[in-house]
Design a protein around this motif. Structure first.
Motif, PDB file in Angstrom:
ATOM      1  N   ASP A 182      -1.896  12.296  -7.587  1.00 33.22           N
ATOM      2  CA  ASP A 182      -2.312  13.688  -7.400  1.00 33.22           C
ATOM      3  C   ASP A 182      -1.105  14.625  -7.387  1.00 33.22           C
ATOM      4  N   GLU A 183      -0.036  14.181  -6.747  1.00 31.46           N
ATOM      5  CA  GLU A 183       1.228  14.904  -6.717  1.00 31.46           C
ATOM      6  C   GLU A 183       2.363  13.913  -6.946  1.00 31.46           C
ATOM      7  N   PRO A 184       3.408  14.301  -7.693  1.00 32.69           N
ATOM      8  CA  PRO A 184       4.530  13.370  -7.879  1.00 32.69           C
ATOM      9  C   PRO A 184       5.185  13.044  -6.546  1.00 32.69           C
ATOM     10  N   ILE A 185       5.719  11.840  -6.431  1.00 35.69           N
ATOM     11  CA  ILE A 185       6.384  11.416  -5.197  1.00 35.69           C
ATOM     12  C   ILE A 185       7.856  11.130  -5.476  1.00 35.69           C
ATOM     13  N   GLY A 210       0.803  -1.213   0.000  1.00 37.08           N
ATOM     14  CA  GLY A 210       0.000   0.000   0.000  1.00 37.08           C
ATOM     15  C   GLY A 210       0.841   1.269   0.000  1.00 37.08           C
ATOM     16  N   ALA A 211       2.145   1.112  -0.170  1.00 37.56           N
ATOM     17  CA  ALA A 211       3.066   2.255  -0.141  1.00 37.56           C
ATOM     18  C   ALA A 211       4.167   2.045  -1.167  1.00 37.56           C
ATOM     19  N   VAL A 212       4.906   3.127  -1.459  1.00 44.69           N
ATOM     20  CA  VAL A 212       6.090   3.046  -2.319  1.00 44.69           C
ATOM     21  C   VAL A 212       7.220   3.756  -1.591  1.00 44.69           C
ATOM     22  N   CYS A 213       8.269   3.017  -1.287  1.00 44.90           N
ATOM     23  CA  CYS A 213       9.417   3.574  -0.560  1.00 44.90           C
ATOM     24  C   CYS A 213       8.984   4.289   0.720  1.00 44.90           C
ATOM     25  N   THR A 251      13.919   4.525   1.634  1.00 47.55           N
ATOM     26  CA  THR A 251      13.100   5.640   2.087  1.00 47.55           C
ATOM     27  C   THR A 251      13.921   6.931   2.041  1.00 47.55           C
ATOM     28  N   PHE A 252      13.215   8.053   2.124  1.00 50.01           N
ATOM     29  CA  PHE A 252      13.913   9.333   2.194  1.00 50.01           C
ATOM     30  C   PHE A 252      14.818   9.373   3.419  1.00 50.01           C
ATOM     31  N   GLU A 253      14.328   8.828   4.542  1.00 50.53           N
ATOM     32  CA  GLU A 253      15.118   8.828   5.771  1.00 50.53           C
ATOM     33  C   GLU A 253      16.426   8.076   5.584  1.00 50.53           C
ATOM     34  N   ILE A 312       6.136   5.692   1.349  1.00 49.83           N
ATOM     35  CA  ILE A 312       5.105   6.720   1.152  1.00 49.83           C
ATOM     36  C   ILE A 312       3.758   6.034   0.976  1.00 49.83           C
ATOM     37  N   GLU A 313       2.855   6.239   1.906  1.00 56.09           N
ATOM     38  CA  GLU A 313       1.525   5.646   1.842  1.00 56.09           C
ATOM     39  C   GLU A 313       0.713   6.304   0.721  1.00 56.09           C
TER      40      GLU A 313
END
Length: 306
Positions: free
Chosen positions: A147-150, A129-132, A167-169, A134-135
């Motif tokens: 809706d917005e690029p991730i 249900g998420a990508v990297c 992840t970004f972290e 990001i839910e």
């Protein structure tokens, strides 16, 4: 990966490295580790399933170089091209498919931006249900626009190994918080502006990946490698994407080497050496790359195909 072809001998330059698609050189007599200039040659090689295939796609390297340079000229961010007094000239033998780059300290993060849910991102979404990390909303289908690029970075693995989505972290742990934020912000800005320009030309920019480095003298963030090409990005034809009578592969046909992947999947069991590509597959693949260049730039490719 299978063995790469012997690189070209280019007068005045010494070969230092070859990847699946690109060959790197330094000026003859220069130290490969410290030379301020690199010659980056885009070959006509095509790879799939971790194999470099035969035959190459004539003209592919020149198309990638021309499209990348076209985008560089439209992105208001420092890039790796070494242009001006003092930089070496590109050898005539590879003039259409090579650039001279300044040396950078490259960041080990592949900066992936997704404006649509597809590919490995869709697979991960189906599982979690998420990508990297990001839910995303429930019920999304393959190819749905977000809706917005991730921003979904990846760790650039050593040569011969697969990159790893992170992840970004985790990217902040690798390069530091300030740099991670700068990479993310620059990637999202470039993608957003490029997506709008592509839409004006009837093309959907679904996703892409950027690479950045640091200028070792000034510390400046610099956009490097190729940018927004058919090999680094996924583009769809807007006329088919928004055609509600179409679905599946026909609707999401991309301007890249998917033709090659599809043919291999149908004609090879992934055991041993892959078969030689038929001439019609080579020509269809080149035509797909060329079509994207013409649509975006509004011009014919600036080279004689070879």
């Amino acid at each position: 990966m299978n063995a790469l072809p012997t690189p070209l001998a280019l007068p005045g330059w010494s070969h230092t490295y070859s990847g699946k698609v690109r060959d790197l050189y330094v000026p003859e007599g220069a130290d490969a580790a410290t030379s301020p200039y690199l010659l980056v040659v885009a070959s006509n090689r095509v790879s799939a399933f971790d194999f470099v295939l035969e035959p190459p796609i004539p003209g592919k390297g020149a198309l990638l170089t021309a499209l990348s340079n076209w985008w560089f000229s439209r992105i208001p961010l420092a890039n790796h091209l070494a242009i001006g007094e003092g930089s070496p000239a590109v050898p005539e033998a590879v003039a259409d498919r090579a650039v001279v780059s300044r040396r950078l300290d490259m960041y080990p993060v592949e900066c992936v931006v997704r404006g649509a849910l597809t590919g490995s991102g869709f697979v991960e979404y189906q599982q979690t249900g998420a990508v990297c990390g990001i839910e995303l909303p429930a019920g999304l289908k393959d190819g749905d626009l977000l809706d917005e690029p991730i921003y979904t970075p990846a760790y650039k693995a050593p040569f011969g190994e697969h990159d790893e989505n992170i992840t970004f972290e985790r990217s902040a742990e690798l390069v530091g918080q300030d740099v991670a934020e700068a990479l993310r912000d620059a990637s999202l800005k470039i993608f957003t502006e490029a997506r709008e320009l592509a839409a004006e030309h009837g093309v959907v920019l679904a996703d892409t990946k950027f690479e950045f480095g640091k200028d070792p003298v000034t510390g400046e963030l610099v956009l490097a490698d190729e940018v927004l090409t058919s090999d680094s990005s996924r583009y769809w034809d807007a006329s088919t994407y928004f055609d509600e009578t179409l679905s599946g592969p026909e609707r999401l046909a991309s301007f890249d080497k998917q033709i090659v992947r599809n043919w291999l999947a149908a004609n090879w069991d992934k055991q041993g050496v892959p078969p030689v590509l038929p001439e019609e597959i080579v020509e269809q693949t080149y035509a797909r790359y060329r079509d994207l260049y013409v649509r975006l730039t509004g011009e014919e490719p600036p080279f004689a195909r070879a």
